[in-house]
Design a protein around this motif. Structure first.
Motif, mmCIF file in Angstrom:
data_model
loop_
_atom_site.group_PDB
_atom_site.id
_atom_site.type_symbol
_atom_site.label_atom_id
_atom_site.label_comp_id
_atom_site.label_asym_id
_atom_site.label_seq_id
_atom_site.Cartn_x
_atom_site.Cartn_y
_atom_site.Cartn_z
ATOM 1 N N PHE A 381 0.839 -1.201 0.000
ATOM 2 C CA PHE A 381 0.000 0.000 0.000
ATOM 3 C C PHE A 381 0.873 1.249 0.000
ATOM 4 O O PHE A 381 1.952 1.271 0.601
ATOM 5 N N ILE A 382 0.385 2.288 -0.674
ATOM 6 C CA ILE A 382 1.064 3.584 -0.690
ATOM 7 C C ILE A 382 0.048 4.650 -0.305
ATOM 8 O O ILE A 382 -0.842 4.984 -1.100
ATOM 9 N N PRO A 383 0.111 5.202 0.894
ATOM 10 C CA PRO A 383 -0.804 6.283 1.268
ATOM 11 C C PRO A 383 -0.318 7.621 0.737
ATOM 12 O O PRO A 383 0.872 7.797 0.447
ATOM 13 N N ALA A 384 -1.244 8.556 0.584
ATOM 14 C CA ALA A 384 -0.831 9.924 0.285
ATOM 15 C C ALA A 384 0.048 10.421 1.428
ATOM 16 O O ALA A 384 -0.194 10.107 2.599
ATOM 17 N N THR A 385 1.077 11.180 1.085
ATOM 18 C CA THR A 385 2.036 11.592 2.098
ATOM 19 C C THR A 385 2.401 13.056 1.951
ATOM 20 O O THR A 385 2.127 13.678 0.917
ATOM 21 N N SER A 386 3.013 13.600 2.968
ATOM 22 C CA SER A 386 3.487 14.986 2.910
ATOM 23 C C SER A 386 4.888 15.013 2.323
ATOM 24 O O SER A 386 5.567 13.988 2.250
ATOM 25 N N PRO A 387 5.362 16.187 1.871
ATOM 26 C CA PRO A 387 6.691 16.259 1.263
ATOM 27 C C PRO A 387 7.797 16.005 2.268
ATOM 28 O O PRO A 387 7.589 16.047 3.493
ATOM 29 N N VAL A 388 9.000 15.759 1.750
ATOM 30 C CA VAL A 388 10.152 15.484 2.603
ATOM 31 C C VAL A 388 10.415 16.640 3.557
ATOM 32 O O VAL A 388 10.763 16.429 4.718
ATOM 33 N N GLY A 389 10.233 17.852 3.109
ATOM 34 C CA GLY A 389 10.500 19.001 3.970
ATOM 35 C C GLY A 389 11.992 19.195 4.170
ATOM 36 O O GLY A 389 12.759 19.320 3.220
ATOM 37 N N THR A 390 12.435 19.206 5.419
ATOM 38 C CA THR A 390 13.856 19.420 5.719
ATOM 39 C C THR A 390 14.675 18.161 5.494
ATOM 40 O O THR A 390 15.759 18.195 4.906
ATOM 41 N N ARG A 391 14.130 17.004 5.938
ATOM 42 C CA ARG A 391 14.894 15.767 5.869
ATOM 43 C C ARG A 391 13.964 14.589 6.110
ATOM 44 O O ARG A 391 12.992 14.686 6.867
ATOM 45 N N ALA A 392 14.244 13.467 5.461
ATOM 46 C CA ALA A 392 13.507 12.228 5.701
ATOM 47 C C ALA A 392 14.474 11.064 5.674
ATOM 48 O O ALA A 392 15.517 11.121 5.008
ATOM 49 N N THR A 393 14.123 9.996 6.398
ATOM 50 C CA THR A 393 15.040 8.875 6.533
ATOM 51 C C THR A 393 14.336 7.547 6.329
ATOM 52 O O THR A 393 13.227 7.332 6.822
ATOM 53 N N SER A 394 15.000 6.653 5.590
ATOM 54 C CA SER A 394 14.573 5.270 5.440
ATOM 55 C C SER A 394 15.597 4.401 6.161
ATOM 56 O O SER A 394 16.769 4.359 5.781
ATOM 57 N N ALA A 395 15.154 3.683 7.207
ATOM 58 C CA ALA A 395 16.109 3.064 8.126
ATOM 59 C C ALA A 395 16.675 1.734 7.650
ATOM 60 O O ALA A 395 17.804 1.391 7.976
ATOM 61 N N ASP A 396 15.918 0.930 6.913
ATOM 62 C CA ASP A 396 16.298 -0.460 6.647
ATOM 63 C C ASP A 396 16.541 -0.652 5.152
ATOM 64 O O ASP A 396 15.605 -0.741 4.363
ATOM 65 N N ASN A 397 17.812 -0.738 4.759
ATOM 66 C CA ASN A 397 18.157 -0.931 3.357
ATOM 67 C C ASN A 397 19.295 -1.934 3.246
ATOM 68 O O ASN A 397 20.072 -2.122 4.175
ATOM 69 N N SER A 398 19.371 -2.563 2.090
ATOM 70 C CA SER A 398 20.459 -3.489 1.814
ATOM 71 C C SER A 398 21.074 -3.114 0.475
ATOM 72 O O SER A 398 20.540 -2.276 -0.260
ATOM 73 N N LYS A 416 19.914 15.960 -1.974
ATOM 74 C CA LYS A 416 21.082 15.189 -1.522
ATOM 75 C C LYS A 416 20.601 13.927 -0.826
ATOM 76 O O LYS A 416 19.731 13.966 0.039
ATOM 77 N N VAL A 417 21.167 12.787 -1.223
ATOM 78 C CA VAL A 417 20.842 11.504 -0.612
ATOM 79 C C VAL A 417 22.113 10.946 0.016
ATOM 80 O O VAL A 417 23.150 10.839 -0.646
ATOM 81 N N THR A 418 22.020 10.604 1.296
ATOM 82 C CA THR A 418 23.168 10.083 2.021
ATOM 83 C C THR A 418 22.900 8.650 2.455
ATOM 84 O O THR A 418 21.863 8.362 3.055
ATOM 85 N N ALA A 419 23.828 7.759 2.122
ATOM 86 C CA ALA A 419 23.792 6.392 2.633
ATOM 87 C C ALA A 419 24.673 6.344 3.869
ATOM 88 O O ALA A 419 25.849 6.709 3.826
ATOM 89 N N SER A 420 24.090 5.942 4.988
ATOM 90 C CA SER A 420 24.821 5.939 6.248
ATOM 91 C C SER A 420 25.868 4.829 6.265
ATOM 92 O O SER A 420 25.946 3.997 5.356
ATOM 93 N N ALA A 421 26.640 4.801 7.318
ATOM 94 C CA ALA A 421 27.490 3.642 7.567
ATOM 95 C C ALA A 421 26.614 2.409 7.751
ATOM 96 O O ALA A 421 25.433 2.518 8.113
ATOM 97 N N GLY A 422 27.147 1.235 7.496
ATOM 98 C CA GLY A 422 26.396 0.010 7.692
ATOM 99 C C GLY A 422 26.307 -0.369 9.160
ATOM 100 O O GLY A 422 27.126 0.067 9.984
ATOM 101 N N SER A 423 25.321 -1.188 9.497
ATOM 102 C CA SER A 423 25.140 -1.599 10.887
ATOM 103 C C SER A 423 26.311 -2.432 11.398
ATOM 104 O O SER A 423 26.571 -2.491 12.604
ATOM 105 N N GLY A 453 26.124 -5.382 6.673
ATOM 106 C CA GLY A 453 24.853 -5.211 7.357
ATOM 107 C C GLY A 453 23.895 -4.341 6.578
ATOM 108 O O GLY A 453 23.948 -4.268 5.341
ATOM 109 N N THR A 454 23.002 -3.654 7.272
ATOM 110 C CA THR A 454 22.025 -2.766 6.648
ATOM 111 C C THR A 454 22.437 -1.312 6.847
ATOM 112 O O THR A 454 23.281 -0.998 7.691
ATOM 113 N N TYR A 455 21.824 -0.423 6.059
ATOM 114 C CA TYR A 455 22.161 0.989 6.164
ATOM 115 C C TYR A 455 20.907 1.833 6.002
ATOM 116 O O TYR A 455 19.847 1.345 5.608
ATOM 117 N N ALA A 456 21.038 3.113 6.301
ATOM 118 C CA ALA A 456 19.929 4.054 6.188
ATOM 119 C C ALA A 456 20.167 5.008 5.017
ATOM 120 O O ALA A 456 21.313 5.302 4.667
#
Length: 509
Positions: A381-398, A416-423, A453-456
């Motif tokens: 499912f994809i609900p209607a959402t508000s814009p990113v605004g200042t910053r948004a984060t997706s926590a679980d990625n591979s 700008k998209v930043t991939a964090s350090a891995g877990s 591991g995973t990253y954000a």
């Protein structure tokens, strides 16, 4: 004036200076400067609620926590995620429709349990695991340097049975009102509204259902009590005998606050979590439709007294296009409206954009998206959402299986998209992208160098128009294209704090 009076005035003034008594300087006041703009400062405390992931013995659940590094925070703080446990002995709750009402009758103080996860430092994800049907709902609290932008993703794989496939949800902050277009009481669907109360006092909740003909009468959904530090999954089919393919669920909290999410499970087409739509608005964006979607169904509802007429467009990689045969959508007041858009993306990234054709009427909406065919279908499912605004984060990625979609429906934007350090190891990497006006791009998101591991992924608009974002996780098992989609609204890591000055004259008024 005697010595005692003078001493009292002096003492009061000193106390005011020590405790920082302040007042806002009113514009136009005698001798006052023009009021200064509010400062944007990091939040100091964040609460997140994760629903019970599954009742399946085959469920395998992972939790990923991440706090982006934020300027202006102190060096102290902590965060932890642990089981929500009933602690009140005088609130038994309303067991109508709840799967685990008996658990809410437990008495005594809150049971001390080991946290599911405890983050060590901002900028690096931390993960935790759980298995089976007994995994409880979780309550998380982050303070100090861990609070700004704290995100937790709950991801569950169910190997077989109702709702089999990949289910994912962003753990959410407690609130007092939620709208869920896209739920169902149809045969073959098993939908629950999960209500989680993080506070020390009971919450009282009303659940209202709206079908194709309007409000569905039900006394059962009124006055549901959610005990302190507990969670109550309410089965929608216990609230009404009507079989409705498309429902809008309205969760209204009379007292207290709760976290709410709908778990929508299908006997044959998998299932997923349905997150709440953004608050009713005249224009809506539903980002991140997978390019290989075989079926897309739009469900919309307007809570007001006026009908809504919406222009339906798809923001594709090449620009805004109008789906043939679905140029507009008429939504009757107080009634849930649904339309099948088919394979609307036609092999390209896409986001649905809804705008008023004439007068603006507030609407909520969501998409039910299917990948695969026949016995190997999977739903998200994809609900209607508000814009990113200042910053948004997706926590679980591979390194594989993650797709980040960015949409700029009105104006070109730089992001700008930043991939964090891995877990478990790796170094953060950032890239900048330009998203043209009216388009959606499935970007080649960065991956941490030396990832373990995973990253954000953290999304930060730099310039231009508003940006909408969604992340898709995909994991194919035995030919079934399991997937889940999470939208990425602003992480609310910053708060506006009005500029204040000391004004000792208030003590003389």
């Amino acid at each position: 004036m005697n010595r005692t009076t003078l001493s009292l005035i002096a003492g009061t003034a000193a106390l005011a200076a020590i405790t920082g008594v302040a007042s806002l300087t009113a514009p136009g006041a005698s001798g006052a400067d023009t009021a200064r703009a509010a400062a944007e400062l990091p939040v100091e405390r964040t609460t997140l609620l994760c629903p019970q992931p599954s009742t399946s013995d085959l469920a395998e659940t992972s939790y990923t926590s991440f706090t982006p590094v934020t300027k202006g925070t102190g060096s102290d703080g902590k965060a932890e995620l642990q089981a929500a446990t009933a602690q009140s002995d005088d609130t038994t709750g309303d067991d109508t429709g709840g799967k685990d009402a008996k658990d809410k009758k437990s008495k005594g103080k809150k049971t001390a349990t080991k946290p599911v996860l405890t983050p060590k430092e901002p900028g690096t994800p931390v993960t935790g695991d759980a298995s089976g049907s007994e995994t409880p709902a979780l309550v998380g609290t982050a303070e100090g340097k861990f609070a700004p932008g704290w995100s937790v993703q709950e991801t569950t794989e169910v190997a077989a049975g109702t709702g089999r496939g990949l289910q994912g949800v962003n753990c959410t902050a407690p609130d007092t009102e939620f709208w869920f277009p896209g739920a169902s009481t149809d045969s073959g669907r098993t939908d629950y509204v999960h209500l989680t109360n993080p506070d020390d006092s009971a919450a009282v909740v009303d659940i209202e259902l709206y079908g194709k003909d309007g409000a569905i009468a039900s006394d059962v959904g009124e006055g549901i009590t959610v005990a302190p530090h507990s969670s109550d999954p309410v089965l929608l089919s216990t609230l009404t005998d009507e079989k409705q393919t498309d429902l809008t669920v309205h969760v209204n909290v009379r007292s207290g606050r709760v976290g709410a999410a709908v778990q929508a499970l299908d006997d044959k087409a998998g299932g997923d979590w349905l997150a709440a739509s953004t608050d009713p608005q005249g224009s809506l964006v539903l980002p991140g439709i997978p390019k290989d979607a075989t079926s897309v169904r739009l469900i919309a509802f307007t809570p007001g007294d006026a009908d809504a007429d919406l222009k339906v467009r798809l923001a594709s990689p090449s620009g805004l296009i109008t789906p043939a045969g679905n140029e507009t959508l008429h939504v009757k007041a107080g009634m849930t409206t649904a339309v099948d858009l088919g394979a609307v993306t036609r092999g390209e990234a896409g986001s649905l954009v809804l705008t008023p054709t004439d007068d603006s009427v507030p609407v909520v909406a969501a998409l039910r998206v299917v990948r695969g065919k026949g016995a190997k279908q999977e739903t998200a499912f994809i609900p209607a959402t508000s814009p990113v605004g200042t910053r948004a984060t997706s926590a679980d990625n591979s390194g594989k299986g993650s797709t980040l979609s960015l949409a700029a429906p009105t104006r070109t934007a730089r992001v700008k998209v930043t991939a964090s350090a891995g877990s478990e190891g790796g170094t953060a990497v950032s890239k900048t992208y330009t998203i043209k006006a009216g388009t959606t791009q499935d970007i080649d998101a960065p991956v941490p160098s030396g990832l373990k591991g995973t990253y954000a992924l953290t999304v930060e608009p730099l310039s231009g128009g508003p940006v909408y974002a969604a992340r898709t996780l995909a994991a194919t098992e035995e030919g079934v294209p399991g997937f889940t989609v999470q939208t990425l609204p602003d992480d609310r890591g910053m708060v506006a704090v009005p500029q204040a000055d000391q004004d000792l004259s208030v003590l003389q008024k």
